[in-house]
Enzyme design. Structure first.
Site, PDB file in Angstrom:
ATOM      1  N   LYS A 280       0.831  -1.226   0.000  1.00 52.55           N
ATOM      2  CA  LYS A 280       0.000   0.000   0.000  1.00 52.55           C
ATOM      3  C   LYS A 280       0.860   1.268   0.000  1.00 52.55           C
ATOM      4  CE  LYS A 280      -2.421  -0.803   3.694  1.00 52.55           C
ATOM      5  NZ  LYS A 280      -1.767  -2.061   4.128  1.00 52.55           N
ATOM      6  N   THR A 282       3.868   1.593  -1.156  1.00 49.55           N
ATOM      7  CA  THR A 282       4.505   1.698  -2.470  1.00 49.55           C
ATOM      8  C   THR A 282       3.520   2.250  -3.502  1.00 49.55           C
ATOM      9  OG1 THR A 282       5.779  -0.246  -1.851  1.00 49.55           O
ATOM     10  CG2 THR A 282       5.897   0.423  -4.132  1.00 49.55           C
ATOM     11  N   ARG A 304       2.392   7.355   7.380  1.00 49.05           N
ATOM     12  CA  ARG A 304       2.704   7.184   8.805  1.00 49.05           C
ATOM     13  C   ARG A 304       4.209   7.145   9.019  1.00 49.05           C
ATOM     14  NH1 ARG A 304      -0.281   1.868  10.663  1.00 49.05           N
ATOM     15  NH2 ARG A 304       0.156   1.250   8.538  1.00 49.05           N
ATOM     16  N   LYS A 315      10.738  -6.517  10.246  1.00 52.64           N
ATOM     17  CA  LYS A 315      10.004  -5.961   9.109  1.00 52.64           C
ATOM     18  C   LYS A 315      10.896  -5.127   8.190  1.00 52.64           C
ATOM     19  CE  LYS A 315       5.779  -3.322   8.097  1.00 52.64           C
ATOM     20  NZ  LYS A 315       6.306  -2.247   7.305  1.00 52.64           N
ATOM     21  N   ALA A 534      -2.312  -0.181  14.010  1.00 56.89           N
ATOM     22  CA  ALA A 534      -3.512  -0.413  13.206  1.00 56.89           C
ATOM     23  C   ALA A 534      -4.459  -1.420  13.847  1.00 56.89           C
ATOM     24  CB  ALA A 534      -3.124  -0.874  11.806  1.00 56.89           C
ATOM     25  N   PHE A 565      -3.328  -2.186   7.268  1.00 55.89           N
ATOM     26  CA  PHE A 565      -3.928  -3.511   7.094  1.00 55.89           C
ATOM     27  C   PHE A 565      -4.913  -3.525   5.920  1.00 55.89           C
ATOM     28  CE2 PHE A 565      -3.259  -4.374  11.915  1.00 55.89           C
ATOM     29  CZ  PHE A 565      -1.917  -4.624  11.682  1.00 55.89           C
ATOM     30  N   PHE A 653       3.990  -8.133  -9.727  1.00 58.40           N
ATOM     31  CA  PHE A 653       5.289  -8.741  -9.447  1.00 58.40           C
ATOM     32  C   PHE A 653       5.797  -9.424 -10.714  1.00 58.40           C
ATOM     33  CE2 PHE A 653       3.481  -8.024  -5.386  1.00 58.40           C
ATOM     34  CZ  PHE A 653       4.501  -7.992  -4.450  1.00 58.40           C
ATOM     35  N   TRP A 682       6.922  -0.050  -8.744  1.00 63.68           N
ATOM     36  CA  TRP A 682       8.063  -0.563  -7.990  1.00 63.68           C
ATOM     37  C   TRP A 682       9.302  -0.646  -8.885  1.00 63.68           C
ATOM     38  CZ3 TRP A 682      11.129  -5.057  -8.265  1.00 63.68           C
ATOM     39  CH2 TRP A 682      11.953  -5.280  -7.159  1.00 63.68           C
TER      40      TRP A 682
END
Length: 829
Positions: A280, A282, A304, A315, A534, A565, A653, A682
Site C-alpha cells: 500500500k 509503495t 505514517r 520488518k 492499526a 492492514f 510482481f 516498484w
C-alpha cells in the site's frame, strides 16, 4: 543596529524595513542585514542584483524620485556627481535601461567643469556644492540635487534666476518610499494566498534488475527541503528545517489558506494481506509520483512514521520500495524529527506521575499532601491554573487555598487510584519481549508499593493516536487532558487532567504536532506524521497532515493517504474514526491487490515471512487466482458500504503472468470497481502508475454518497455487531463476561457514544488468521473491551493483541552498520 534589523527580520508582523541612518552607517554589512523581501529601500546586494538583471524588485526610492523628475531621458547624456555606493549602481542601471548615456564623476574631479558644460542632465549626490559655480552648468540643463538623501527637503531649490532647471529629490523620495512600502505589503498579501506550484521533478533512471531500496535511495540526489517547500507554496516562516531534507511545517498555514478550497482526498487501502504485505505504501508513493512528476497535477502523499522497533527487528523499513519510495529512506526509518521520542517522553511522564501520586497519597496525611501540592512560594500560597480547574470539576468554587475546609482539602488531594485498574503503561520504541510483564516499585525508597506492569512499544501509546486525530494545539491539549489512566476506588475515571500533567504533556508534544515534509524519489512532496497501531488504534497518518496537504495542492490537486492492514480494518476505521474527527470526505478509494495474496485466498499454501514462496506463487495458476478473487470482491463490497468509488490497483510482481493480471482486472470491474489497473511503479517509478493516476483522476468525478457505517448514539455492543456482520461477515458477536462488564462500565461513565476501533487480526476477515478468502458462519468473540478516551474511541479486543513485539532469532540489526568515514548507514531495507 544589525541586531535590531535581524530581530525585525524575524518578526512576522513586520512586512517592510526602511533605514534612516547617518550616511556613514550605510555600510554593506548593514544594508545586507535586511531580508531582501523586507527591503523597501531596495539597497541590499540581492535586490541590486535583481535590478541590474532586470528582474522584478523594488527600486530604491531616491532612484524612483530622480527618474520621476527626469521624465523621458532616452538618448540624453546624464552626469552623476558625487553619487556613490548602492544608489549609484542602481541609478546607473535604471538610466541605462531607459536609453541614457551615463557618466559618473567625483565632485572634486579636475574634468568636472568640462563635463558639466556638455551635459544635458546633472544629478548631484547631496546638497548643491558651493564650489560648483552655476556658470559651469550648460544652459537649459536639468539639475537634480539630493540623490543620496531621502530627507533632502531641507535643501533649497537654487536661485530663481539660474537658467538651469533645478529640482530636489526631497519629499518625492519620501513618497516613493511610501509607495515601495505599499508595494511590499501587496506582495506579502499576495504571498499569503495559494499560488500555482512551480514544481520541478527529479529524473529517474530505473535499472534492471531493481537494486535494493537503500541503493536506489542513495543513488538519487534529493532537493534541499527549502527548495521543495518554496515550489509547493510554503512560506519561509512556515517551515522549520531539520538538516537538508526534512522540515516541520507550522500549523499557521491552515489559517493563511483557510479560504482555499480543498483538493481531492484519496485513500489507499488493501485486500486481506499476506504476512509480507501487499504494497500500500509503495502504491501511495507511486501514485503521487505519477500524478505530479508525469501528469503535472499537484499531489501530496501523507504517510505514517514507522516505529524503529520493527526497523531493527524483522520488518525492515517502511518508506515504500523500489522506485516508489520516500527519500532519504534511512532518515525516514530512523529518528526522523523526533516525534516518537516526544511521545515516549510524554507517555512516560504520565506513567511516572501515576505511580508517584499513589506513593505520596499512601504515605502522607491530607494536610501534608495539601502543603506539598499547594506550597508557599515567596510568602504567597496559590493554586496553579490546572489545580483551579480540578477544584471546579469537584464543585469547589474557591481560589484562596486558605479557605478550603478539611473535607474539601481531602477531596482535592486524594485521587484514590485503584492500582488494579491502571491501564496506562510505559513505552519504549524498541522490540523487547522481556518488558511485556514487569514489576515496578521494588526499590526500598518506594516503601513496598510494588505492582505488576508492562511496557508497550511507543507507537501503541494513546498519545500517538491523539497526535494522529488532533485538529489543533488546543484540541490536542484537551484530548491529552481527557486521557483516562485508571479508575478510583469508587469506580470513577481518573484522567491526566486530574493528575495535573496536561500542560506538561502539551509542552513535550508542541513540536511533534507539526507534520514533517519530505520527498519521493521523483521529488514530489510527502508529509510523514504520526504512526498509530492499526489494531488497538486506527492505523492512519495524521488529520493535520491531510488538512494542510489538501490546502497546499489546491482545488484540482490530490492528497493520497493510506490506511493500515486490509480495507476491512484500516479503511473501516479511517471512515468511522478519522473522517469523523477531521470532517473530511474521501473522494475515492484505491484498493491494492496482488496476485500473490489472491492465490493465498484461493487455497494456496501458507505464506511465511522470510521463507521462499512455494511454486504456486511463482508459476501461473489461473484457478487459484479466480478462487481467491472472492476476497477482492468482498473488500470492494465493504468500500461500497460507505458510498465511495473504488479503483483497484494490482501491484504487479515479475512472477505474475499477463493472463493472471487480466483475469484480476476483469473480475474487479465486474464486481463494481470503477476501474482496475495493473501497476509497475516498484520497477518503473511514477511512469509505472500513470494509468492508475488517470483512473483515479476520472473516478473522483463519479457520484460520491459517503456515509458512516453506524450512528454513534447506538449502544457499544450494537456498534460492534454492525461492524462484525456488515464488514467481516460474522453471524453474530459474543462478549465475554469481562468484555460485557467493561461495556457496562464505559456506558455508565458516559463514554458510550464513542466510535469503535476493532482490535482484530489483519490476516483474515474473521478472528482466525488461518481462515482465508471470505469466511462465513462464524461468531466473533470479544474477549475484552478497552478505551482510549483522549483519542476518542472504544477498542474491543478480538483475541489477544500484543502491544510489544519481540526480536526474532535473526534480527535486522545484524545487517545494519555505519561507515565511520562516510557516515553512511548500511543494511536498511
Amino acid at each position: 543596529i544589525v541586531g535590531e534589523i535581524l530581530r525585525l527580520n524575524e518578526d512576522p508582523n513586520v512586512q517592510g524595513l526602511a533605514l534612516d541612518l547617518p550616511e556613514s552607517l550605510y555600510s554593506s554589512k548593514i544594508l545586507n542585514a535586511v531580508k531582501p523581501e523586507k527591503d523597501v529601500d531596495g539597497l541590499s546586494s540581492v535586490n541590486l542584483g535583481r535590478l541590474v538583471h532586470g528582474d522584478d524588485c523594488l527600486v530604491p526610492p531616491t532612484v524612483c524620485a530622480v527618474m520621476e523628475l527626469l521624465g523621458d531621458i532616452g538618448g540624453k547624456k546624464v552626469l552623476l556627481v558625487g553619487v556613490r555606493g548602492a544608489e549609484a549602481a542602481a541609478l546607473q542601471s535604471v538610466l541605462q535601461r531607459q536609453g541614457a548615456t551615463v557618466l559618473s564623476c567625483h565632485s572634486k574631479a579636475p574634468q568636472l567643469q568640462s563635463e558639466l558644460g556638455h551635459t544635458d542632465t546633472v544629478v548631484f549626490g547631496s546638497a548643491k556644492p558651493s564650489d560648483v559655480p552655476a556658470s559651469w552648468i550648460k544652459p537649459g540643463a536639468t539639475v537634480i540635487y539630493g540623490a543620496h538623501d531621502l530627507l533632502s527637503e531641507k535643501h533649497n531649490c537654487g536661485q530663481q534666476n539660474n537658467p538651469a532647471a533645478e529640482k530636489t529629490v526631497g519629499s518625492l523620495a519620501v513618497a516613493m518610499r511610501m509607495q515601495n512600502m505599499v508595494k511590499n505589503l501587496e506582495r506579502w498579501i499576495q504571498s499569503q494566498r495559494h499560488r500555482k506550484w512551480d514544481f520541478h521533478s527529479l529524473k529517474l533512471q530505473p535499472l534492471s534488475p531493481v537494486p535494493s531500496d537503500i541503493e536506489i535511495s542513495r543513488a538519487q540526489s534529493p532537493k534541499a527541503v527549502d527548495v521543495l517547500a518554496k515550489e509547493i507554496g510554503l512560506l519561509t516562516d512556515e517551515i522549520e528545517i531539520y538538516g537538508q531534507t526534512k522540515a516541520k511545517v507550522r500549523l499557521s498555514l491552515l489559517e493563511r489558506l483557510k479560504d482555499q478550497p480543498d483538493g481531492k482526498y484519496v485513500l489507499v487501502a488493501g485486500i486481506t494481506p499476506t504476512p509480507l504485505g501487499e504494497g500500500k505504501s509503495t502504491v501511495t508513493v507511486g501514485l503521487v509520483q505519477a500524478l505530479t512528476a508525469h501528469l503535472n497535477i499537484n499531489s501530496f502523499a501523507c504517510l505514517r512514521q514507522p516505529s524503529q522497533g520493527p526497523t531493527f527487528g524483522v520488518k525492515g523499513g517502511a518508506a515504500g520500495g523500489g522506485y516508489a519510495q520516500v527519500i532519504p529512506m534511512e532518515e525516514f526509518n530512523l529518528h526522523l524529527t523526533g516525534d516518537i521520542h516526544a511521545i515516549t517522553a510524554a507517555n512516560n511522564l504520565l506513567a511516572a506521575a501515576i505511580d508517584a501520586r499513589i506513593l505520596h497519597e499512601n504515605s502522607q496525611s491530607d494536610k501534608s499532601l495539601y502543603n506539598r501540592l499547594v506550597p508557599v512560594v515567596n510568602g504567597v500560597r496559590g493554586f496553579s491554573p490546572i489545580q483551579l480547574a480540578r477544584l471546579r470539576r469537584l464543585g469547589i468554587n474557591k481560589t484562596d487555598p486558605g479557605t478550603l475546609t478539611e473535607e474539601e482539602i481531602s477531596k482535592f488531594v486524594r485521587l484514590d487510584i485503584d492500582p488494579s485498574t491502571i491501564t496506562w503503561q510505559r513505552v519504549v520504541d524498541t522490540n523487547d519481549r522481556f518488558l511485556r510483564k514487569i514489576t515496578v516499585g521494588q526499590g526500598n525508597t518506594e516503601k513496598g508499593f510494588a505492582r505488576q506492569a508492562q511496557f508497550d512499544i511507543a507507537v501503541a501509546s494513546e498519545i500517538m493516536a491523539i497526535l494522529a486525530l488532533t485538529t489543533s494545539l488546543q484540541d490536542m491539549k484537551e484530548r491529552l487532558g481527557r486521557v483516562v489512566v485508571a479508575n478510583d476506588k469508587k469506580g470513577e475515571p481518573v484522567t491526566a487532567e486530574d493528575l495535573g500533567v496536561t500542560g506538561a504533556l502539551a509542552v513535550l508534544m508542541k513540536d511533534a504536532i507539526k507534520p514533517t515534509l519530505m520527498q519521493t524519489l521523483e521529488g514530489t512532496p510527502v508529509f510523514v506524521h504520526a504512526g498509530p497501531f492499526a489494531n488497538i488504534a486506527h492505523g492512519s497518518s495524521s488529520v493535520l497532515a491531510d488538512k494542510i496537504a489538501l490546502k497546499l495542492v489546491g482545488e484540482k490537486g490530490f492528497v493520497v493517504t493510506e490506511a493500515g492492514f486490509g480495507a476491512d480494518i484500516g479503511m473501516e476505521k479511517f471512515f468511522n474514526i478519522k473522517c469523523r474527527a477531521s470532517g473530511l470526505v474521501p473522494s475515492v478509494v484505491v484498493l491494492v491487490a496482488t496476485v500473490r495474496a489472491l492465490k493465498m485466498h484461493g487455497g494456496g499454501p501458507n505464506v511465511t515471512a522470510g521463507a521462499p514462496l512455494k511454486k504456486e506463487y511463482t508459476e501461473e495458476n489461473l484457478q487459484l487466482v479466480a478462487d481467491g478473487c472472492c476476497n477482492l470482491q468482498k473488500q470492494i463490497q465493504i468500500t461500497q458500504l460507505f458510498g465511495v468509488p473504488v479503483v483497484v490497483a494490482l501491484n504487479v510482481f515479475k512472477t505474475d503472468s499477463p493472463a493472471e493480471i487480466d483475469l484480476v482486472c476483469k473480475i474487479a470491474k465486474e464486481s463494481g470497481a470503477f476501474d482496475a489497473v495493473p501497476c509497475n511503479h516498484w520497477s518503473a517509478g511514477g511512469k509505472g502508475a500513470i494509468k492508475l493516476a488517470q483512473a483515479v483522476e476520472k473516478a473522483v468525478n463519479e457520484k460520491n454518497s459517503f456515509k458512516y457505517l453506524y450512528n454513534l448514539e447506538l449502544p457499544i455492543a450494537e456498534k460492534i455487531r454492525i461492524i462484525a456482520q456488515k464488514v467481516y461477515g460474522a453471524q453474530d458477536i459474543e462478549l465475554s463476561p469481562a468484555a460485557q462488564s467493561q461495556v457496562d462500565r464505559y456506558t455508565q461513565q458516559g463514554f458510550g457514544n464513542l466510535p469503535i476501533c476493532m482490535a482484530k487480526t489483519h490476516l483474515s476477515l474473521s478472528h482466525q488468521p488461518e481462515r482465508k478468502g471470505v469466511p462465513t458462519g462464524f461468531v466473533l468473540p470479544i474477549s475484552d473491551v478497552r478505551a482510549s478516551i483522549g483519542a476518542g474511541f472504544i477498542y474491543p479486543l478480538v483475541g489477544t493483541m500484543s502491544t510489544m513485539p519481540g526480536l526474532p532469532t535473526r534480527s535486522c540489526f545484524y545487517d545494519i552498520d555505519l561507515d565511520p568515514v562516510t557516515e553512511e548507514v548500511k543494511g536498511l531495507f
